[in-house]
Motif scaffolding. Structure first.
Motif, mmCIF file in Angstrom:
data_model
loop_
_atom_site.group_PDB
_atom_site.id
_atom_site.type_symbol
_atom_site.label_atom_id
_atom_site.label_comp_id
_atom_site.label_asym_id
_atom_site.label_seq_id
_atom_site.Cartn_x
_atom_site.Cartn_y
_atom_site.Cartn_z
ATOM 1 N N GLY A 132 -9.639 4.014 -10.522
ATOM 2 C CA GLY A 132 -8.430 3.824 -9.734
ATOM 3 C C GLY A 132 -7.658 5.124 -9.602
ATOM 4 N N ILE A 133 -7.769 5.976 -10.611
ATOM 5 C CA ILE A 133 -7.095 7.279 -10.525
ATOM 6 C C ILE A 133 -7.805 8.156 -9.490
ATOM 7 C CG2 ILE A 133 -6.450 9.373 -11.794
ATOM 8 C CD1 ILE A 133 -6.113 7.613 -14.289
ATOM 9 N N SER A 134 -9.137 8.111 -9.474
ATOM 10 C CA SER A 134 -9.876 8.867 -8.444
ATOM 11 C C SER A 134 -9.415 8.424 -7.053
ATOM 12 C CB SER A 134 -11.389 8.627 -8.530
ATOM 13 O OG SER A 134 -11.872 8.681 -9.847
ATOM 14 N N LEU A 135 -9.282 7.108 -6.860
ATOM 15 C CA LEU A 135 -8.887 6.594 -5.537
ATOM 16 C C LEU A 135 -7.478 7.043 -5.163
ATOM 17 C CD1 LEU A 135 -10.239 2.921 -5.562
ATOM 18 C CD2 LEU A 135 -11.288 4.974 -4.592
ATOM 19 N N ALA A 136 -6.589 7.087 -6.168
ATOM 20 C CA ALA A 136 -5.204 7.490 -5.898
ATOM 21 C C ALA A 136 -5.123 8.973 -5.546
ATOM 22 C CB ALA A 136 -4.334 7.199 -7.115
ATOM 23 N N VAL A 137 -6.033 9.740 -6.120
ATOM 24 C CA VAL A 137 -6.000 11.193 -5.939
ATOM 25 C C VAL A 137 -6.597 11.605 -4.584
ATOM 26 C CG1 VAL A 137 -7.104 13.293 -6.826
ATOM 27 C CG2 VAL A 137 -5.873 11.772 -8.394
ATOM 28 N N ILE A 138 -7.580 10.861 -4.117
ATOM 29 C CA ILE A 138 -8.180 11.188 -2.811
ATOM 30 C C ILE A 138 -7.116 10.996 -1.724
ATOM 31 C CG2 ILE A 138 -9.868 10.386 -1.079
ATOM 32 C CD1 ILE A 138 -11.645 9.568 -3.493
ATOM 33 N N GLU A 139 -6.956 11.993 -0.883
ATOM 34 C CA GLU A 139 -5.908 11.904 0.141
ATOM 35 C C GLU A 139 -6.199 10.772 1.133
ATOM 36 O OE1 GLU A 139 -4.174 16.380 0.410
ATOM 37 O OE2 GLU A 139 -6.027 15.984 1.479
ATOM 38 N N PRO A 140 -5.153 10.046 1.552
ATOM 39 C CA PRO A 140 -5.362 8.924 2.477
ATOM 40 C C PRO A 140 -6.191 9.307 3.704
ATOM 41 C CG PRO A 140 -3.122 8.869 1.663
ATOM 42 C CD PRO A 140 -3.750 10.126 1.106
ATOM 43 N N ARG A 141 -6.011 10.527 4.238
ATOM 44 C CA ARG A 141 -6.751 10.912 5.452
ATOM 45 C C ARG A 141 -8.257 11.034 5.178
ATOM 46 N NH1 ARG A 141 -8.435 15.976 5.007
ATOM 47 N NH2 ARG A 141 -7.466 17.173 3.355
ATOM 48 N N ALA A 142 -8.639 11.156 3.891
ATOM 49 C CA ALA A 142 -10.056 11.330 3.552
ATOM 50 C C ALA A 142 -10.716 10.026 3.132
ATOM 51 C CB ALA A 142 -10.188 12.368 2.439
ATOM 52 N N ARG A 143 -9.929 8.942 3.111
ATOM 53 C CA ARG A 143 -10.470 7.677 2.561
ATOM 54 C C ARG A 143 -11.657 7.146 3.354
ATOM 55 N NH1 ARG A 143 -4.625 5.078 1.163
ATOM 56 N NH2 ARG A 143 -4.383 6.101 -0.865
ATOM 57 N N ASP A 144 -11.589 7.238 4.689
ATOM 58 C CA ASP A 144 -12.696 6.689 5.486
ATOM 59 C C ASP A 144 -14.005 7.388 5.137
ATOM 60 O OD1 ASP A 144 -11.035 4.934 6.662
ATOM 61 O OD2 ASP A 144 -10.859 5.999 8.580
ATOM 62 N N ILE A 145 -13.937 8.708 5.006
ATOM 63 C CA ILE A 145 -15.160 9.467 4.671
ATOM 64 C C ILE A 145 -15.643 9.066 3.278
ATOM 65 C CG2 ILE A 145 -16.096 11.785 4.211
ATOM 66 C CD1 ILE A 145 -14.140 12.820 6.330
ATOM 67 N N PHE A 146 -14.687 8.917 2.348
ATOM 68 C CA PHE A 146 -15.070 8.527 0.984
ATOM 69 C C PHE A 146 -15.803 7.190 0.990
ATOM 70 C CE2 PHE A 146 -14.185 6.130 -2.911
ATOM 71 C CZ PHE A 146 -14.868 6.931 -3.805
ATOM 72 N N TRP A 147 -15.225 6.178 1.663
ATOM 73 C CA TRP A 147 -15.846 4.846 1.621
ATOM 74 C C TRP A 147 -17.176 4.816 2.374
ATOM 75 C CZ3 TRP A 147 -14.664 2.270 -2.282
ATOM 76 C CH2 TRP A 147 -13.359 2.265 -2.798
ATOM 77 N N GLN A 148 -17.274 5.605 3.453
ATOM 78 C CA GLN A 148 -18.562 5.691 4.153
ATOM 79 C C GLN A 148 -19.616 6.288 3.213
ATOM 80 O OE1 GLN A 148 -19.363 4.312 7.162
ATOM 81 N NE2 GLN A 148 -21.421 4.817 6.399
ATOM 82 N N THR A 149 -19.211 7.299 2.449
ATOM 83 C CA THR A 149 -20.141 7.918 1.493
ATOM 84 C C THR A 149 -20.582 6.898 0.445
ATOM 85 O OG1 THR A 149 -19.013 10.015 1.812
ATOM 86 C CG2 THR A 149 -20.401 9.836 -0.150
ATOM 87 N N VAL A 150 -19.610 6.124 -0.071
ATOM 88 C CA VAL A 150 -19.960 5.109 -1.073
ATOM 89 C C VAL A 150 -20.969 4.119 -0.485
ATOM 90 C CG1 VAL A 150 -19.047 3.175 -2.453
ATOM 91 C CG2 VAL A 150 -17.788 5.351 -2.349
ATOM 92 N N ARG A 151 -20.733 3.702 0.747
ATOM 93 C CA ARG A 151 -21.682 2.760 1.390
ATOM 94 C C ARG A 151 -23.064 3.393 1.527
ATOM 95 N NH1 ARG A 151 -16.969 1.042 4.167
ATOM 96 N NH2 ARG A 151 -17.166 2.661 5.738
ATOM 97 N N ASP A 152 -23.098 4.656 1.946
ATOM 98 C CA ASP A 152 -24.386 5.344 2.126
ATOM 99 C C ASP A 152 -25.129 5.459 0.788
ATOM 100 O OD1 ASP A 152 -23.741 5.616 4.757
ATOM 101 O OD2 ASP A 152 -23.206 7.753 4.643
ATOM 102 N N LEU A 153 -24.386 5.784 -0.261
ATOM 103 C CA LEU A 153 -25.024 5.962 -1.565
ATOM 104 C C LEU A 153 -25.553 4.631 -2.091
ATOM 105 C CD1 LEU A 153 -22.552 8.485 -3.223
ATOM 106 C CD2 LEU A 153 -24.771 8.945 -2.176
ATOM 107 N N LYS A 154 -24.764 3.592 -1.869
ATOM 108 C CA LYS A 154 -25.199 2.257 -2.292
ATOM 109 C C LYS A 154 -26.493 1.869 -1.558
ATOM 110 C CE LYS A 154 -22.971 -2.182 -2.902
ATOM 111 N NZ LYS A 154 -23.087 -2.524 -4.312
ATOM 112 N N ALA A 155 -26.501 2.179 -0.261
ATOM 113 C CA ALA A 155 -27.703 1.866 0.531
ATOM 114 C C ALA A 155 -28.898 2.677 0.037
ATOM 115 C CB ALA A 155 -27.441 2.153 2.004
ATOM 116 N N ALA A 156 -28.615 3.861 -0.523
ATOM 117 C CA ALA A 156 -29.697 4.709 -1.038
ATOM 118 C C ALA A 156 -30.128 4.281 -2.447
ATOM 119 C CB ALA A 156 -29.244 6.170 -1.047
#
Ligand code: ADP
Length: 307
Positions: A132-156
């Protein structure tokens, strides 16, 4: 070799020794977990994913990561920013107070460094851990890229691990936190919540409440921590309660949950069953809370782990 990535922030830790002297160390939830995992499971590649600066403290932090034998291939260097910092003071009743300078830290920019080569490297791991601290630290403008990355990694095929670790002051509102946590719970394969973390957000007051709340998501492995109380696990549909032996002389509970997380995940990556993983993780956490600071001296920690 198994590989786990810990994404988040490591800070400069300042602690008063006396009125004119400060002790300086490095700490931060994901870093703490990465360190304790590596100390207990040397054969696992424990990698930190963060952004530092190009200043002297960033340089020292990089050396510290290397001294703890952490993988540093995804420790990025921001051209202008510097690391976050906090000052911790413990009063005569053992109550801790923290003062932070982290609102403009380099770690907030970590997602800006993602590119196809970075994603490939992350995809080569067995697990991705964020809190939750990692999520709070990531800037709001970067959240979409972060979650897309998480989805891609999960798919991998990467196992996604989330510890809610709630820090109210890092968020604009409870609604913002809940919205981000919902995405995290939806992506997580493993989650390691503490009862306290979810109390404010969802009004849950016990390990059973936490499990009930989390059952709405499709999380295969849930480990609920509750200080000196029993740890409850729900893994592959199997519910287990694990007794914790309370520590009598608690010196500083900083990083209890972090040590627990790192050692639990290391044990699971090494093939340990849930109850063996919990017992090793609880042993590590119990050692850490009997020493000051987030990171217990290596010799003291290692000696106590083999006792
Ligand atoms: P957090 O640091 O995330 O708040 P907790 O306080 O729930 O996490 O503690 C994490 C783990 O640390 C517990 O599950 C337990 O194994 C261990 N722990 C915490 N407090 C104590 C204690 N007083 N005695 C023994 N073990 C403890």
């Amino acid at each position: 070799m198994k590989k786990i990535f810990f994404l988040g922030e490591c800070m400069v830790e300042l602690r008063a020794v006396d009125n004119t002297t400060l002790n300086q160390a490095f700490a931060g939830d994901v870093y703490n977990s990465a360190v304790y995992l590596k100390r207990c499971f040397n054969e696992i590649n424990s990698v930190i994913v963060t952004a530092l600066g190009k200043d002297v403290l960033s340089e020292k932090m990089r050396h510290c990561f290397a001294a703890e034998q952490l993988g540093t291939q995804l420790v990025f260097a921001h051209p202008e920013k510097v690391p976050g910092m906090y000052y911790i003071e413990t009063d005569e009743h053992g109550e801790r107070s923290f003062t932070y300078w982290r609102s403009d830290s380099a770690a907030r920019k970590v997602v800006d460094f993602f590119n196809p080569a970075v994603i490939d490297e992350l995809a080569s791991g067995d697990m991705l851990f964020f809190s939750g601290i990692s999520l709070a630290v990531i800037e709001p403008r970067a959240r979409d890229i972060f979650w897309q990355t998480v989805r891609d990694l999960k798919a991998a095929g990467v196992t996604v691990v989330f510890d809610p670790n709630y820090r109210a002051r890092l968020w604009q509102s409870v609604e913002e936190t809940k919205q981000q946590y919902e995405l995290a719970f939806k992506s997580a394969d493993i989650s390691l919540p503490g009862v306290e973390d979810l109390q404010v957000l969802y009004g849950v007051n016990s390990v059973d409440d936490v499990l009930a709340h989390m059952s709405q998501f499709d999380i295969n492995e849930i480990v609920v921590k509750n200080g000196p109380e029993s740890v409850l696990t729900l893994v592959d549909g199997q519910l287990q309660s694990h007794q914790i032996t309370p520590v009598e002389n608690v010196v500083d509970t900083t990083s209890a949950g972090d040590a627990f997380n790192g050692v639990y995940l290391g044990a699971r990556l090494s093939g340990a069953c849930v109850s063996d993983a919990v017992s090793k993780a609880a042993k590590a956490a119990a050692i850490v809370i009997q020493q000051p600071g987030a990171i217990t001296a290596k010799d003291i920690f290692n000696r106590a782990m083999v006792d």
